[in-house]
Design a protein around this motif. Structure first.
Motif, PDB file in Angstrom:
ATOM      1  N   UNK A 138       0.811  -1.207   0.000  1.00 21.53           N
ATOM      2  CA  UNK A 138       0.000   0.000   0.000  1.00 21.53           C
ATOM      3  C   UNK A 138       0.845   1.256   0.000  1.00 21.53           C
ATOM      4  N   UNK A 139       1.877   1.279   0.851  1.00 20.86           N
ATOM      5  CA  UNK A 139       2.712   2.476   0.939  1.00 20.86           C
ATOM      6  C   UNK A 139       3.518   2.681  -0.336  1.00 20.86           C
ATOM      7  N   UNK A 140       3.908   1.562  -0.953  1.00 28.21           N
ATOM      8  CA  UNK A 140       4.761   1.652  -2.131  1.00 28.21           C
ATOM      9  C   UNK A 140       3.992   1.941  -3.408  1.00 28.21           C
ATOM     10  N   UNK A 141       2.763   1.359  -3.527  1.00 28.62           N
ATOM     11  CA  UNK A 141       2.084   1.421  -4.810  1.00 28.62           C
ATOM     12  C   UNK A 141       0.719   2.111  -4.795  1.00 28.62           C
ATOM     13  N   UNK A 142      -0.019   2.071  -3.683  1.00 26.94           N
ATOM     14  CA  UNK A 142      -1.353   2.663  -3.662  1.00 26.94           C
ATOM     15  C   UNK A 142      -1.337   4.120  -3.199  1.00 26.94           C
ATOM     16  N   UNK A 143      -0.697   4.379  -2.060  1.00 25.79           N
ATOM     17  CA  UNK A 143      -0.668   5.752  -1.552  1.00 25.79           C
ATOM     18  C   UNK A 143      -0.004   6.747  -2.505  1.00 25.79           C
ATOM     19  N   UNK A 144       0.975   6.317  -3.351  1.00 24.10           N
ATOM     20  CA  UNK A 144       1.523   7.286  -4.314  1.00 24.10           C
ATOM     21  C   UNK A 144       0.488   7.910  -5.244  1.00 24.10           C
ATOM     22  N   UNK A 145      -0.708   7.296  -5.339  1.00 23.41           N
ATOM     23  CA  UNK A 145      -1.766   7.923  -6.131  1.00 23.41           C
ATOM     24  C   UNK A 145      -2.137   9.299  -5.572  1.00 23.41           C
ATOM     25  N   UNK A 146      -1.802   9.523  -4.293  1.00 26.01           N
ATOM     26  CA  UNK A 146      -2.094  10.806  -3.654  1.00 26.01           C
ATOM     27  C   UNK A 146      -1.101  11.899  -4.041  1.00 26.01           C
ATOM     28  N   UNK A 147      -0.033  11.542  -4.774  1.00 21.44           N
ATOM     29  CA  UNK A 147       0.935  12.559  -5.192  1.00 21.44           C
ATOM     30  C   UNK A 147       0.276  13.675  -5.991  1.00 21.44           C
ATOM     31  N   UNK A 148      -0.806  13.334  -6.691  1.00 24.35           N
ATOM     32  CA  UNK A 148      -1.478  14.325  -7.533  1.00 24.35           C
ATOM     33  C   UNK A 148      -2.363  15.262  -6.716  1.00 24.35           C
ATOM     34  N   UNK A 149      -2.417  15.069  -5.407  1.00 23.09           N
ATOM     35  CA  UNK A 149      -3.255  15.892  -4.537  1.00 23.09           C
ATOM     36  C   UNK A 149      -2.366  16.668  -3.563  1.00 23.09           C
ATOM     37  N   UNK A 150      -2.914  17.669  -2.874  1.00 28.45           N
ATOM     38  CA  UNK A 150      -2.124  18.400  -1.868  1.00 28.45           C
ATOM     39  C   UNK A 150      -1.818  17.559  -0.632  1.00 28.45           C
ATOM     40  N   UNK A 151      -2.427  16.383  -0.516  1.00 28.29           N
ATOM     41  CA  UNK A 151      -2.271  15.564   0.682  1.00 28.29           C
ATOM     42  C   UNK A 151      -0.867  14.978   0.788  1.00 28.29           C
ATOM     43  N   UNK A 152      -0.284  14.600  -0.350  1.00 32.61           N
ATOM     44  CA  UNK A 152       0.986  13.877  -0.340  1.00 32.61           C
ATOM     45  C   UNK A 152       1.996  14.550  -1.263  1.00 32.61           C
ATOM     46  N   UNK A 153       3.262  14.157  -1.081  1.00 30.18           N
ATOM     47  CA  UNK A 153       4.368  14.695  -1.864  1.00 30.18           C
ATOM     48  C   UNK A 153       5.183  13.535  -2.415  1.00 30.18           C
ATOM     49  N   UNK A 154       5.681  13.668  -3.627  1.00 30.24           N
ATOM     50  CA  UNK A 154       6.525  12.621  -4.198  1.00 30.24           C
ATOM     51  C   UNK A 154       7.906  12.666  -3.563  1.00 30.24           C
ATOM     52  N   UNK A 155       8.636  11.531  -3.559  1.00 32.92           N
ATOM     53  CA  UNK A 155       9.997  11.544  -3.014  1.00 32.92           C
ATOM     54  C   UNK A 155      10.895  12.563  -3.702  1.00 32.92           C
ATOM     55  N   UNK A 156      10.720  12.741  -5.012  1.00 30.65           N
ATOM     56  CA  UNK A 156      11.557  13.692  -5.728  1.00 30.65           C
ATOM     57  C   UNK A 156      11.313  15.116  -5.229  1.00 30.65           C
ATOM     58  N   UNK A 157      10.048  15.508  -5.142  1.00 28.94           N
ATOM     59  CA  UNK A 157       9.729  16.861  -4.686  1.00 28.94           C
ATOM     60  C   UNK A 157      10.136  17.069  -3.236  1.00 28.94           C
ATOM     61  N   UNK A 158       9.913  16.044  -2.402  1.00 27.93           N
ATOM     62  CA  UNK A 158      10.263  16.167  -0.981  1.00 27.93           C
ATOM     63  C   UNK A 158      11.771  16.263  -0.799  1.00 27.93           C
ATOM     64  N   UNK A 159      12.526  15.518  -1.609  1.00 22.75           N
ATOM     65  CA  UNK A 159      13.979  15.566  -1.510  1.00 22.75           C
ATOM     66  C   UNK A 159      14.553  16.900  -1.923  1.00 22.75           C
ATOM     67  N   UNK A 160      13.977  17.493  -2.951  1.00 23.15           N
ATOM     68  CA  UNK A 160      14.421  18.818  -3.388  1.00 23.15           C
ATOM     69  C   UNK A 160      14.175  19.847  -2.285  1.00 23.15           C
ATOM     70  N   UNK A 161      13.025  19.764  -1.635  1.00 22.90           N
ATOM     71  CA  UNK A 161      12.719  20.709  -0.557  1.00 22.90           C
ATOM     72  C   UNK A 161      13.583  20.451   0.678  1.00 22.90           C
ATOM     73  N   UNK A 162      13.935  19.186   0.906  1.00 26.84           N
ATOM     74  CA  UNK A 162      14.825  18.873   2.024  1.00 26.84           C
ATOM     75  C   UNK A 162      16.193  19.507   1.805  1.00 26.84           C
ATOM     76  N   UNK A 163      16.709  19.398   0.585  1.00 28.05           N
ATOM     77  CA  UNK A 163      17.993  20.040   0.273  1.00 28.05           C
ATOM     78  C   UNK A 163      17.879  21.554   0.425  1.00 28.05           C
ATOM     79  N   UNK A 164      16.753  22.111  -0.009  1.00 26.87           N
ATOM     80  CA  UNK A 164      16.562  23.563   0.090  1.00 26.87           C
ATOM     81  C   UNK A 164      16.545  24.027   1.534  1.00 26.87           C
TER      82      UNK A 164
END
Length: 303
Positions: free
Chosen positions: A229-255
């Motif tokens: 679920x965490x690996x394949x189902x919840x990523x469907x939430x990336x398209x919503x404000x609820x969740x963030x993709x690893x790529x976007x979250x990593x960029x903000x972490x570096x920032x």
């Protein structure tokens, strides 16, 4: 930097190497061979060879001490420039509260709280004035549905010594107990940030939360259904404000490490924005007890 080998940490490490080619990135990795491999992969992917591994299993306080000594020796020999910052991104979420570190501490608390505490205590005097310290926290420390969709139980704070003690019995073996240990440890991260900010005014210390980031290896200790679920189902939430993709979250972490000073030391950065952390996280009495208790468990002076 800890936690640079996978997930949002890997993205952040690559981004730091690309954006700051003039700075040396020390990556703290479990095992010498794994460290060499990670440093080589990061250099190849970014074109920046200015990265060095430091071997350390964060589940062992002896290895944390050895890693800090290795960094101090490199500083003394001027093999590396003065420390300009620390990004503590490593963290675990266990499927129970019964697993232990090499020192016999409950694994989630031992790695997410005590390892960060000890590593920073042993290196605090070697940071440049104005150096930035960022510890990855979690929205789960709020303990409400709005911040974690009911996926993680609310934290349950007691004393440092009790929290470091592994659970026993059937209840401790449950996923619920493991997730509660996680949210509690992330509340502990908030307390650490506040305590370090008070004691080291020459540093800027922040907690950073990436929000809900499905698709990473955070749930790797969970059962197969939860991992799926965490690996394949919840990523469907990336398209919503609820969740963030690893790529976007990593960029903000570096920032969080590289942008202009985001706010006063001790602040909570929600995906880069300074917002209040949970009301429970502003408890100076708990912060001081955690500081004293961690010093005792880690074998360092309180002051």
């Amino acid at each position: 930097m800890t936690g640079a080998s996978r997930g949002i940490g890997r993205v952040a490490a690559e981004r730091l190497l690309r954006d700051r080619p003039d700075q040396l990135l020390l990556v703290v990795v479990r095992g010498e061979e794994a460290g060499r491999r990670l440093a080589r992969e990061l250099a190849e992917r970014t074109g920046n060879a200015n990265v060095r591994p430091v071997s350390c299993d964060l589940g062992s306080l002896a290895e944390v001490r050895a890693a800090a000594e290795a960094v101090r020796a490199m500083l003394d020999e001027r093999e590396i420039p003065p420390l300009a910052g620390f990004l503590g991104n490593a963290g675990v979420q266990m499927a129970s509260a019964a697993k232990v570190t090499a020192d016999g501490f409950e694994a989630t608390f031992g790695i997410n709280v005590l390892a960060n505490y000890l590593l920073l205590r042993l290196l605090a005097d070697r940071f440049e004035a104005g150096a930035r310290v960022v510890l990855t926290g979690s929205e789960s420390h709020f303990g409400d549905f709005r911040h974690n969709l009911g996926l993680v139980p609310a934290p349950r704070w007691t004393s440092t010594r009790d929290l470091a003690r592994p659970g026993t019995g059937p209840e401790a073996e449950t996923v619920t107990a493991g997730r509660r240990a996680y949210s509690t440890s992330k509340l502990g991260v908030q307390y650490l940030v506040h305590a370090f900010a008070r004691r080291f005014p020459e540093l800027d210390v922040y907690a950073y939360t990436p929000g809900l980031v499905p698709g990473t290896g955070l749930a790797r200790d969970a059962g197969p259904i939860q991992r799926f679920g965490f690996r394949w189902l919840l990523p469907l939430l990336w398209a919503t404000p609820i969740a963030t993709s690893p790529q976007a979250a990593g960029v903000k972490l570096a920032a969080a490490m590289t942008t202009a000073r985001p706010g006063e030391s001790g602040a909570y950065l929600d995906r880069g924005r300074v917002v209040p952390s949970s009301p429970e996280s502003y408890d100076e009495e708990r912060e001081e007890e955690l500081w004293r208790g961690s010093a005792e468990l880690c074998g360092v002076p309180v002051s």
